[in-house]
Design a protein around this motif. Structure first.
Motif, PDB file in Angstrom:
ATOM      1  N   TRP A  88      -8.881   4.930   8.604  1.00 48.66           N
ATOM      2  CA  TRP A  88      -7.999   4.536   7.503  1.00 48.66           C
ATOM      3  C   TRP A  88      -8.814   4.490   6.214  1.00 48.66           C
ATOM      4  O   TRP A  88      -8.940   3.444   5.584  1.00 48.66           O
ATOM      5  N   THR A  89      -9.378   5.629   5.839  1.00 47.06           N
ATOM      6  CA  THR A  89     -10.151   5.704   4.611  1.00 47.06           C
ATOM      7  C   THR A  89      -9.225   5.624   3.405  1.00 47.06           C
ATOM      8  O   THR A  89      -8.001   5.637   3.539  1.00 47.06           O
ATOM      9  N   TYR A  90      -9.857   5.594   2.222  1.00 43.26           N
ATOM     10  CA  TYR A  90      -9.071   5.403   0.996  1.00 43.26           C
ATOM     11  C   TYR A  90      -7.984   6.466   0.833  1.00 43.26           C
ATOM     12  O   TYR A  90      -6.872   6.177   0.410  1.00 43.26           O
ATOM     13  N   ASN A  91      -8.300   7.713   1.192  1.00 45.62           N
ATOM     14  CA  ASN A  91      -7.365   8.816   0.971  1.00 45.62           C
ATOM     15  C   ASN A  91      -6.421   9.069   2.145  1.00 45.62           C
ATOM     16  O   ASN A  91      -5.602   9.982   2.087  1.00 45.62           O
ATOM     17  N   THR A  92      -6.529   8.277   3.214  1.00 46.89           N
ATOM     18  CA  THR A  92      -5.639   8.454   4.370  1.00 46.89           C
ATOM     19  C   THR A  92      -4.248   7.934   4.043  1.00 46.89           C
ATOM     20  O   THR A  92      -4.095   6.832   3.517  1.00 46.89           O
ATOM     21  N   SER A  93      -3.231   8.706   4.384  1.00 46.54           N
ATOM     22  CA  SER A  93      -1.859   8.275   4.136  1.00 46.54           C
ATOM     23  C   SER A  93      -1.530   7.049   4.977  1.00 46.54           C
ATOM     24  O   SER A  93      -1.870   6.978   6.161  1.00 46.54           O
ATOM     25  N   ARG A  94      -0.882   6.082   4.365  1.00 38.96           N
ATOM     26  CA  ARG A  94      -0.436   4.886   5.080  1.00 38.96           C
ATOM     27  C   ARG A  94       1.081   4.803   5.111  1.00 38.96           C
ATOM     28  O   ARG A  94       1.657   3.737   5.333  1.00 38.96           O
ATOM     29  N   ASP A  95       1.718   5.948   4.907  1.00 36.70           N
ATOM     30  CA  ASP A  95       3.172   6.038   4.986  1.00 36.70           C
ATOM     31  C   ASP A  95       3.565   6.108   6.463  1.00 36.70           C
ATOM     32  O   ASP A  95       3.245   7.068   7.168  1.00 36.70           O
ATOM     33  N   VAL A  96       4.264   5.089   6.944  1.00 30.27           N
ATOM     34  CA  VAL A  96       4.619   4.981   8.364  1.00 30.27           C
ATOM     35  C   VAL A  96       5.385   6.203   8.850  1.00 30.27           C
ATOM     36  O   VAL A  96       5.182   6.682   9.974  1.00 30.27           O
ATOM     37  N   LYS A  97       6.236   6.748   8.015  1.00 32.64           N
ATOM     38  CA  LYS A  97       7.086   7.877   8.434  1.00 32.64           C
ATOM     39  C   LYS A  97       6.268   9.107   8.811  1.00 32.64           C
ATOM     40  O   LYS A  97       6.710   9.936   9.606  1.00 32.64           O
ATOM     41  N   ASN A  98       5.061   9.228   8.253  1.00 34.28           N
ATOM     42  CA  ASN A  98       4.204  10.366   8.590  1.00 34.28           C
ATOM     43  C   ASN A  98       3.703  10.320  10.027  1.00 34.28           C
ATOM     44  O   ASN A  98       3.301  11.346  10.589  1.00 34.28           O
ATOM     45  N   TYR A  99       3.719   9.140  10.620  1.00 36.56           N
ATOM     46  CA  TYR A  99       3.193   8.970  11.973  1.00 36.56           C
ATOM     47  C   TYR A  99       4.289   8.689  13.006  1.00 36.56           C
ATOM     48  O   TYR A  99       4.177   9.085  14.161  1.00 36.56           O
ATOM     49  N   TYR A 268      -8.893  -1.879  -0.714  1.00 39.53           N
ATOM     50  CA  TYR A 268      -7.959  -0.808  -1.066  1.00 39.53           C
ATOM     51  C   TYR A 268      -6.748  -0.803  -0.130  1.00 39.53           C
ATOM     52  O   TYR A 268      -5.731  -0.190  -0.434  1.00 39.53           O
ATOM     53  N   MET A 269      -6.859  -1.513   1.008  1.00 39.38           N
ATOM     54  CA  MET A 269      -5.714  -1.631   1.909  1.00 39.38           C
ATOM     55  C   MET A 269      -4.918  -2.910   1.645  1.00 39.38           C
ATOM     56  O   MET A 269      -3.695  -2.911   1.729  1.00 39.38           O
ATOM     57  N   TYR A 270      -5.632  -3.992   1.348  1.00 41.35           N
ATOM     58  CA  TYR A 270      -4.949  -5.267   1.083  1.00 41.35           C
ATOM     59  C   TYR A 270      -5.729  -6.033   0.020  1.00 41.35           C
ATOM     60  O   TYR A 270      -6.751  -6.647   0.312  1.00 41.35           O
ATOM     61  N   PRO A 271      -5.270  -6.009  -1.240  1.00 37.66           N
ATOM     62  CA  PRO A 271      -6.033  -6.620  -2.334  1.00 37.66           C
ATOM     63  C   PRO A 271      -5.818  -8.118  -2.505  1.00 37.66           C
ATOM     64  O   PRO A 271      -6.548  -8.748  -3.262  1.00 37.66           O
ATOM     65  N   GLU A 272      -4.828  -8.695  -1.794  1.00 33.91           N
ATOM     66  CA  GLU A 272      -4.532 -10.120  -1.982  1.00 33.91           C
ATOM     67  C   GLU A 272      -5.608 -10.995  -1.336  1.00 33.91           C
ATOM     68  O   GLU A 272      -6.336 -10.567  -0.447  1.00 33.91           O
ATOM     69  N   LYS A 273      -5.658 -12.256  -1.751  1.00 30.85           N
ATOM     70  CA  LYS A 273      -6.683 -13.175  -1.254  1.00 30.85           C
ATOM     71  C   LYS A 273      -6.306 -13.821   0.077  1.00 30.85           C
ATOM     72  O   LYS A 273      -7.189 -14.245   0.838  1.00 30.85           O
ATOM     73  N   VAL A 274      -5.012 -13.927   0.358  1.00 33.37           N
ATOM     74  CA  VAL A 274      -4.550 -14.600   1.575  1.00 33.37           C
ATOM     75  C   VAL A 274      -3.451 -13.766   2.222  1.00 33.37           C
ATOM     76  O   VAL A 274      -2.619 -13.173   1.532  1.00 33.37           O
ATOM     77  N   TYR A 275      -3.463 -13.717   3.559  1.00 34.43           N
ATOM     78  CA  TYR A 275      -2.378 -13.047   4.282  1.00 34.43           C
ATOM     79  C   TYR A 275      -1.125 -13.918   4.263  1.00 34.43           C
ATOM     80  O   TYR A 275      -1.225 -15.147   4.220  1.00 34.43           O
ATOM     81  N   PRO A 276       0.044 -13.312   4.341  1.00 40.15           N
ATOM     82  CA  PRO A 276       1.240 -14.140   4.552  1.00 40.15           C
ATOM     83  C   PRO A 276       1.166 -14.787   5.934  1.00 40.15           C
ATOM     84  O   PRO A 276       0.437 -14.316   6.820  1.00 40.15           O
ATOM     85  N   ASN A 277       1.893 -15.875   6.129  1.00 41.33           N
ATOM     86  CA  ASN A 277       1.926 -16.505   7.444  1.00 41.33           C
ATOM     87  C   ASN A 277       2.381 -15.477   8.480  1.00 41.33           C
ATOM     88  O   ASN A 277       3.303 -14.703   8.232  1.00 41.33           O
TER      89      ASN A 277
END
Length: 405
Positions: A88-99, A268-277
């Protein structure tokens, strides 16, 4: 340097200049020396500055600090310094529909008629291709088909969810296993740790397409012992039947920025400081309407490789479903005492041999339990700082009224 520049320069009188040429020559030599000295000082300061700068910056490289997209794309040498996640590198697609290919049937193996008639509860166990012994231990204990059919009149079904292996021999053995037990669901993706999220989304896709009339779906792993009797009692006692997402609630967990950690989360995948519950991926239950909502949310939510954070955290948040805590679920190992096990829905980190041990203890009718023994394992959660708990669950929490405080 500044001090040299501000020194007052004493010039000879016009008379002395006219009288001798040697004074003029001395002035020129003095001026040249001062210029040379100034350049030397500047050079020394420059040499000191460069290593000091890199020394200050060095500790931040490799801790998940990621350059901006412009910087990443502007030079390959910068990309090499970024701690990127394998697969899951920076340029890897993270669009669920592609998989997932939502409009196509992607199953390699699918249990025949497992949802006909529609079950009250279907348990999907995430397993790896080579984990045959773990699957057999589950089939012979808590997911024993004959036992479930007698107790629940075929309204509880169990299936194992697998990806593909690079080993053709293992894939062939899985095919034989499927023909023998009719409980294997295999999808077209590489069965690796960083693809666990794809596995869970495939589960949602298959369930919503093939078991749309089931009432509840449970997702769990093949190192879990599930107390089906207590789980069924828990579900049947609930007055609410919609928007249910039940498990072991985790709050205020922070992304791990250390690239060497198993649960490293690049910014680059998750920039927030805390995950949601979210609920621990070791085991959680949802109503069928929740499965539909989570699946639709996943189709428009960029992938994260941490399955439980993604499905029960991000997708649940987008679907406006609140994950709910239940003390019967736990991601921490429990004491293997009969009275504790009888009042636990899930027990984690159970190998094949221990699976049989627990099964025998639960079916020992000579054991009686008092309230003190029953609640011995229900204490405030204080997580250790070893193994999986480091960072990923780096939080001390207790649950009051199904909310983390």
């Amino acid at each position: 340097m500044d001090r040299l520049r501000l020194l007052r320069m004493e010039l000879p009188s016009a008379t002395s200049i006219n009288n001798t040429g040697s004074v003029k020559g001395n002035i020129k030599i003095s001026f040249v020396k001062r210029m040379i000295l100034g350049f030397v000082i500047l050079a020394v300061l420059g040499l000191l500055y460069v290593p000091a700068y890199h020394s200050a910056q060095g500790p931040f490289v490799g801790l998940g600090e990621t350059p901006s997209p412009t910087e990443l794309l502007s030079g390959s040498h910068l990309v090499a310094t970024v701690a990127q996640l394998p697969g899951w590198t920076y340029n890897t697609s993270r669009d669920v529909k592609n998989y997932i290919h939502p409009d196509n049937i992607t199953s390699i193996l699918s249990p025949i008629a497992i949802c006909s008639p529609p079950p009250y509860l279907i348990v999907i166990i995430c397993s790896s291709v080579g984990n045959y012994n773990a699957r057999m231990a589950i089939r012979n204990t808590w997911a024993n088909k004959s036992n479930l059919n007698v107790l629940y009149n075929s309204t509880v079904k169990v299936a194992f969810l697998l990806g593909q292996s690079d080993n053709d021999t293992l894939n062939s053995l899985v095919l034989e296993e499927s023909l023998l037990f009719n409980d294997i669901l295999q999808e077209k993706f590489s069965d690796t740790y960083n693809n666990l999220t794809l596995k869970s989304i495939m589960m949602l896709k298959w369930v919503t397409s093939n078991c749309a009339e089931a009432k509840f779906i449970m997702k769990t792993d093949d190192d879990m012992f599930v107390n089906i009797v207590l789980l069924m009692k828990t579900l049947q006692a609930r007055t609410q039947s919609k928007d249910i997402l039940l498990g072991s609630l985790i709050c205020s967990a922070r992304p791990i920025l250390n690239p060497t950690n198993k649960w490293y989360m690049p910014k680059y995948m998750y920039p927030e400081k805390v995950y949601p519950n979210y609920l621990s991926g070791t085991g959680y239950v949802m109503s069928i309407d929740t499965a539909f909502k989570l699946y639709q949310a996943a189709l428009s939510t960029p992938l994260l490789h941490l399955e439980d954070v993604y499905i029960t955290g991000l997708c649940a948040k987008h679907a406006k479903i609140n994950p709910t805590n239940h003390p019967g679920f736990s991601y921490a190992p429990r004491k293997l005492e009969p009275c504790i096990l009888k009042n636990s829905i899930t027990t984690h980190k159970i190998n094949a041999s221990t699976m049989y041990t627990i099964w025998n203890k639960l079916n020992n009718r000579n054991i009686t339990c008092n309230n003190k023994q029953i609640h011995a394992d229900k204490q405030a959660v204080s997580l250790s700082r070893s193994g999986r708990n480091v960072g990923y669950y780096m939080v001390k929490r207790r649950v009051v009224s199904n909310k983390c405080v």
